[in-house]
Enzyme design. Structure first.
Site, PDB file in Angstrom:
ATOM      1  CG  ASP A  13      -2.106   0.683   0.992  1.00  0.00           C
ATOM      2  OD1 ASP A  13      -3.181   0.594   1.503  1.00  0.00           O
ATOM      3  OD2 ASP A  13      -2.331   1.681   0.097  1.00  0.00           O
TER       4      ASP A  13
HETATM    5  C1  GLC Z   1      -4.505   4.264  -0.011  1.00  0.00           C
HETATM    6  C2  GLC Z   1      -5.216   3.053   0.384  1.00  0.00           C
HETATM    7  C3  GLC Z   1      -5.291   2.149  -0.930  1.00  0.00           C
HETATM    8  C4  GLC Z   1      -5.315   2.865  -2.379  1.00  0.00           C
HETATM    9  C5  GLC Z   1      -3.629   3.410  -2.213  1.00  0.00           C
HETATM   10  C6  GLC Z   1      -3.488   4.017  -3.511  1.00  0.00           C
HETATM   11  O1  GLC Z   1      -3.826   4.695   1.076  1.00  0.00           O
HETATM   12  O2  GLC Z   1      -5.038   2.151   1.554  1.00  0.00           O
HETATM   13  O3  GLC Z   1      -6.606   1.372  -0.658  1.00  0.00           O
HETATM   14  O4  GLC Z   1      -5.531   2.041  -3.325  1.00  0.00           O
HETATM   15  O5  GLC Z   1      -3.456   4.293  -1.175  1.00  0.00           O
HETATM   16  O6  GLC Z   1      -4.383   5.342  -3.785  1.00  0.00           O
END
Ligand code: GLC
Length: 742
Positions: free
Chosen positions: A268
């Site tokens: 993430d």
């Molecule tokens: C965020 C989220 C994730 C998302 C990623 C990209 O923090 O936790 O679900 O896809 O970053 O935006």
């Protein structure tokens, strides 16, 4: 549950040969480049990132959705870098791109994989035209805590529902052929157990016993992997002491060894660096080491792999085999996407669905997602012949942006049909509509606007109050400790109640709300989640009976937040409550004997029942279930049996019903839930029509992870129910039996 369908051997070996050939030519810097995703959320991205892409130091970009800019970035990668490896272009396309579907929790209320698949397909086509070839969806974390803001983007509390709808999203995004124009790679997230964060506080610690992890939280991910999802994303959260982004058990043991996953895993956002914040590592070098060796193939926007992996390989702390495996996983998806053959966005080659069709799908999804929670005295549907004046009240009645819900970076409010607009479009000039916002926002504590709302109500035949939460009150990092209607909304309901007019609430929210303090003051409640672009048109159809509500709750609605977690597929405990045992706080006599009250599993001040249970939803029709019959009452392990039921529409209008099948395994190697959803089917019945619904229940669907955390199917007695909610009472029993000598 079977393993993933083996890809055609020829395809696999050809792609793997191309991967091996390419890997053989790559430098370490180029390999680490493939493992690095970089934020490109600025119009001059080609200038700012051009050198790094040209030198092969970037394998993917995120958050660029201008097709011209995407093609410029892609051209640098393909035509100006040494090896010409195309970029992955990632974006959160969670429930729509320009045309927004209901939030995923709302889509889950449709219990309809087909409409969910269609919605994902529309989203993929719109996103692909903008240059996106990878979405970070479906989010399939099991969510049992309505305090958690991200319950909005989940598919609810049940593993069966989340599995089937998560697969439908994967299929909608990826299509039959991932290399086809308009197909985009999906990403099952967040692996794993994120929804169990303590107190529903986002990013908080999760402690989940392996047995619960396997029987509940991992099920949707296994289904997505078996359905061919291209990628997974690790969760931010600490799982039993080891954050998802460094969790070898999840990434090596479960995902690769047990499930034979052949796509790639992305962290993430910046979650590799956060391993040091968790206190798992001392700093970036250790974090990169932990994540890479655990099986995280790509670093999302953290820059840690780029900075640390070359040194770690040089020191021998990370083997080149780890790097090569990660790069191979990434290249495999780039090949599956056809990016080496067709890297550029060619809008005219994408089979776009006509705008009207996209709107129709969004409207259908909204229609099927709205749940009728209360309809006292059949106040709904409003009869157009009887309603000559209408008060439309509340901060969410005419807000084209808020009804779109969370995670809509690219949603277009200009396309929205709001509740007020939908009602006007439907009723035309026939009805006098008085619209009063009454509150600046749903959080407002001022009652200054209430008098105007009450005055409008007094001179109207009925009041429709659009209440709930703005989209910002749910979603990532937006958890709430109190999940009642925010602000002074309950007071507004009370004031409207005093007018004596029928008060109908349309509630938009990204989570279940505790409606206990307003439900008695409302004549009817339509729970619309955040219904997306066409929400208002759908709501007008439901309010005036063009269509009957048919949504069913994908998540339990508690009476009080203190009951959380409360969910239908709970364990029985050794002292389950009974109607007799439920002595509530107001009924406790003065100085009762110490052991005379309670002694079973419930709260003195809330009882043991939710306000509304999983699978619940009313209709303007009424459905009668009869003739439940099983193909056998002795199901042999390895076999399947039919389960049939007759459903009759005893109501006055055609309507959909979601027929649900639940089982209970009475005795298990570990304790088993009191009910488990094993099937659901949406059917359409005209007034007086009887339809027969057939489920096929295979013994494999009764498998569970036992005490030693291996998957087992045990002989024994089962109860089985079919009906319109998790409280269905039409019951049959059967035995699961060993095949002698089998
Ligand atoms: C965020 C989220 C994730 C998302 C990623 C990209 O923090 O936790 O679900 O896809 O970053 O935006």
């Amino acid at each position: 549950m079977n393993g993933p369908a083996p890809a055609k051997a020829a395809d696999t070996s050809a792609v793997d040969q191309r991967i091996a050939e390419l890997l053989g030519r790559m430098t370490l810097a180029e390999k680490v480049g493939q493992m690095s995703q970089v934020n490109a959320d600025f119009p001059d991205a080609p200038a700012r990132l051009g050198d790094a892409i040209r030198e092969g130091r970037i394998g993917s970009v995120i958050n660029q959705v201008d097709p011209g800019v995407v093609n410029a970035l892609q051209r640098i990668a393909v035509e100006e870098s040494r090896l010409g490896i195309p970029l992955l272009v990632g974006r959160d396309v969670i429930h729509g791109f320009r045309t927004t579907m209901p939030i995923p929790l709302g889509q889950a209320a449709s219990f309809n994989p087909e409409i969910v698949r269609q919605g994902a397909r529309v989203a993929a086509l719109e996103a692909a035209a903008a240059g996106v070839n990878w979405t970070f969806a479906p989010m399939i974390d099991i969510a049992r805590d309505p305090r958690w803001g991200r319950i909005a983007e989940s598919l609810g509390e049940d593993p069966c529902l989340a599995s089937r709808l998560g697969v439908a999203m994967v299929e909608g995004f990826q299509g039959e052929d991932l290399a086809a124009q308009g197909a985009i790679a999906a990403c099952a997230k967040h692996f794993a157990g994120y929804g169990a964060c303590e107190s529903g506080r986002d990013y908080a610690t999760t402690n989940i016993p392996e047995n619960e992890l396997r029987n509940v939280h991992l099920a949707p991910f296994r289904a997505a992997v078996d359905a061919g999802v291209a990628t997974l994303m690790t969760s931010f959260s600490d799982l039993n002491g080891v954050p998802g982004t460094a969790n070898r058990f999840l990434l090596r043991q479960v995902l690769r060894a047990e499930w034979n996953f052949r796509g790639f895993v992305v962290s993430d956002w910046d979650s590799i660096r956060q391993l040091a914040v968790h206190g798992l590592t001392a700093g970036d070098a250790d974090s990169a080491h932990e994540a890479a060796t655990a099986g995280v193939d790509m670093d999302m926007a953290g820059g840690v792999y780029a900075a640390q992996l070359p040194g770690l390989v040089g020191e021998g702390r990370v083997g080149i085999d780890v790097i090569d495996a990660a790069v191979a996983n990434i290249l495999r998806i780039k090949f599956r996407l056809g990016l080496f053959d067709s890297p550029y966005v060619e809008g005219d080659r994408i089979p776009l669905v006509p705008v009207e069709e996209r709107a129709r799908i969004a409207r259908q999804a909204a229609l099927q997602s709205v749940v009728l929670l209360k309809n006292a005295a059949g106040v709904l549907p409003l009869a157009r012949a009887d309603v000559k004046s209408l008060a439309v009240v509340g901060p969410l009645a005419d807000d084209p942006y808020e009804q779109l819900g969370t995670w809509i970076f690219d949603g277009d409010p200009g396309r929205s049909v709001t509740g007020l607009q939908g009602i006007r479009d439907l009723l035309g000039e026939d009805v006098k509509i008085r619209h009063v916002r009454a509150m600046e926002t749903t959080r407002s504590r001022s009652t200054d606007g209430f008098d105007e709302a009450v005055d409008a109500a007094r001179v109207s035949d009925a009041v429709i109050a659009f209440l709930g939460e703005e989209s910002i009150l749910s979603g990532e990092a937006h958890s709430r400790a109190d999940i009642g209607l925010p602000g002074a909304q309950a007071e507004l309901v009370g004031r409207l109640r005093e007018t004596g007019k029928p008060v109908i609430a349309v509630i938009m929210a990204g989570r279940p709300l505790t409606l206990t303090d307003v439900i008695d003051d409302l004549d009817a409640v339509l729970f619309a989640w955040h219904p997306g672009t066409m929400g208002g048109a759908a709501l007008a159809d439901l309010l005036f009976g063009v269509e009957s509500p048919s949504g069913k709750l994908p998540v339990t609605f508690p009476r009080a937040v203190g009951q959380v977690p409360i969910y239908y597929n709970r364990k029985n405990t050794g002292k389950p409550s009974t109607p007799e045992s439920l002595v509530l706080i107001d009924d406790i006599p003065v100085r009762p004997g110490q052991t005379s009250i309670g002694n079973t599993a419930y709260h003195l001040d809330a009882g043991d029942r939710p306000l509304f249970p999983f699978g619940f939803g009313l209709s303007y029709a009424s459905f009668e279930y009869a003739g439940l019959r099983l193909g056998t009452h002795e199901l042999r392990i390895g076999d399947a049996m039919s389960v049939r039921v007759d459903v009759t529409n005893r109501g006055g209008m055609a309507a959909d019903e979601v027929v649900q099948l639940y089982v209970r395994d009475l005795v298990g190697n570990v304790t088993r839930p009191v009910r488990e959803l094993k099937g659901f089917r949406r059917i359409r019945l005209d007034p007086g029509q009887t339809g027969t619904v057939e489920f096929v229940l295979h013994s494999d669907e009764l498998a569970f992870f036992g005490r030693d955390n291996t998957l087992i199917v045990e002989p024994g007695e089962f109860h089985l129910w079919v009906g319109g909610s998790s409280e269905a009472d039409l019951r049959a029993t059967f035995r699961l039996v060993e095949v002698s000598g089998g």
